[in-house]
Design a protein around this motif. Structure first.
Motif, short mmCIF file in Angstrom:
data_model
loop_
_atom_site.label_atom_id
_atom_site.label_comp_id
_atom_site.label_asym_id
_atom_site.label_seq_id
_atom_site.Cartn_x
_atom_site.Cartn_y
_atom_site.Cartn_z
N ARG A 149 -17.11 -39.76 -16.48
CA ARG A 149 -15.90 -39.61 -15.70
C ARG A 149 -14.80 -40.57 -16.14
N GLU A 150 -13.59 -40.15 -15.85
CA GLU A 150 -12.45 -41.04 -16.03
C GLU A 150 -12.30 -41.90 -14.79
N GLN A 151 -11.80 -43.10 -14.98
CA GLN A 151 -11.47 -43.90 -13.81
C GLN A 151 -10.19 -43.34 -13.20
N GLY B 251 -1.32 -33.51 -14.19
CA GLY B 251 -0.69 -34.81 -14.00
C GLY B 251 -1.67 -35.96 -14.01
N PRO B 252 -1.16 -37.18 -13.82
CA PRO B 252 -1.97 -38.38 -14.00
C PRO B 252 -2.88 -38.73 -12.84
N ASP B 253 -2.67 -38.12 -11.68
CA ASP B 253 -3.40 -38.55 -10.49
C ASP B 253 -4.64 -37.72 -10.18
N VAL B 254 -4.96 -36.74 -11.03
CA VAL B 254 -6.14 -35.91 -10.83
C VAL B 254 -7.31 -36.49 -11.63
N TRP B 255 -8.45 -36.58 -10.99
CA TRP B 255 -9.64 -37.14 -11.63
C TRP B 255 -10.27 -36.06 -12.51
N LEU B 256 -10.26 -36.25 -13.82
CA LEU B 256 -10.74 -35.25 -14.76
C LEU B 256 -12.07 -35.68 -15.38
N ASP B 257 -13.04 -34.76 -15.36
CA ASP B 257 -14.32 -34.98 -16.03
C ASP B 257 -14.99 -33.62 -16.18
N ARG B 258 -16.24 -33.60 -16.63
CA ARG B 258 -16.96 -32.34 -16.81
C ARG B 258 -17.14 -31.60 -15.49
N HIS B 259 -17.30 -32.34 -14.42
CA HIS B 259 -17.42 -31.73 -13.10
C HIS B 259 -16.15 -30.93 -12.78
#
Length: 256
Positions: A100-102, A19-27
């Motif tokens: 990272r994504e904002q 969903g849209p509220d999870v912070w997604l990045d390589r971490h």
């Protein structure tokens, strides 16, 4: 599969699942675990399953598309995890500004980033207002489903209208509902099958029902997704788009 080659694709699949509220990045990809993916998949599959809306063909069609997208995303992320663990791929655990994504705004839990950016061409087919707004990138999928459910709730139930018009009584309505729930039939179809209403009566009831619900676009204005001016402009764009589609399609040839 290398981590860098498919990283964006995996992140996109994770967005579908989490969903849209999870912070997604390589971490996030580095600490992602199968149990979490499986739990997210089950939740999203439950949310998007077409059987949630029996008898609502328009909503079921949208649900089916997103249900398949969720399943595809789950398969992709599972494959990524298997290859990540097998190859021992490492992901940086430091979050730098370019990685990272904002985090998305939290003003509304379902105001996800629309799937279509609005910059590319809209598929060449005729649209109704809700599906056009989604295709144009003006609203997200959750907003569209919310609006369709909201619109459905504005409609007076067919059975209640038939009772007020003296066509059915309470006991007969309960009997139709009982048989309908067992066989997943629409109320009107089951009433005709049981000989309790005529096809003409059902068509009249459905016309009355459709004439009483509010326009879908009103929902997006009321909920703050769009301003009235933005909605009017998009409606005009939709009319122009549909006119071009019909023009290019040309007159249909009758079968000989």
């Amino acid at each position: 599969m290398t981590a860098s080659l498919h990283e964006n694709e995996v992140l996109k699949a994770c967005r579908t699942l989490f969903g849209p509220d999870v912070w997604l990045d390589r971490h996030f990809l580095g600490y992602l675990q199968p149990d979490g993916v499986r739990a997210a998949y089950r939740q999203r599959a439950k949310e998007t399953h077409p059987d949630r809306f029996p008898g609502e063909q328009r909503i079921q069609k949208l649900q089916a598309e997103h249900f398949h997208a969720v399943h595809h995303a789950y398969d992709l992320v599972r494959s990524f995890l298997a290859q990540r663990d097998q190859a021992g791929l490492k992901f940086s655990t430091s979050r730098t500004s370019h990685q990272r994504e904002q985090p998305p705004p939290h003003a509304h839990p379902h105001r996800e980033k629309p799937a279509h950016s609005g910059s590319g061409p809209i598929p060449s087919r005729a649209y109704e207002i809700g599906s056009y707004l989604y295709a144009a990138g003006a609203i997200g999928y959750h907003a569209l489903i919310e609006a369709l459910v909201w619109q459905r709730r504005q409609r007076p139930p067919v059975g209640e209208t038939a009772r007020r018009w003296g066509w059915l009584d309470e006991q007969t309505i309960r009997r139709i509902m009982l048989h309908r729930s067992r066989h997943c039939r629409r109320f009107g179809e089951k009433a005709v099958e049981m000989g309790l209403l005529t096809p003409f009566q059902v068509r009249t009831l459905l016309f009355h029902q459709r004439s009483r619900h509010q326009k879908l676009g009103q929902y997006f204005v009321q909920q703050g997704y769009l301003s009235a001016e933005e909605l009017d402009a998009l409606v005009q764009q939709m009319h122009g788009h549909n006119a071009r589609v019909h023009l290019h399609a040309g007159p249909r040839r009758s079968a000989s």
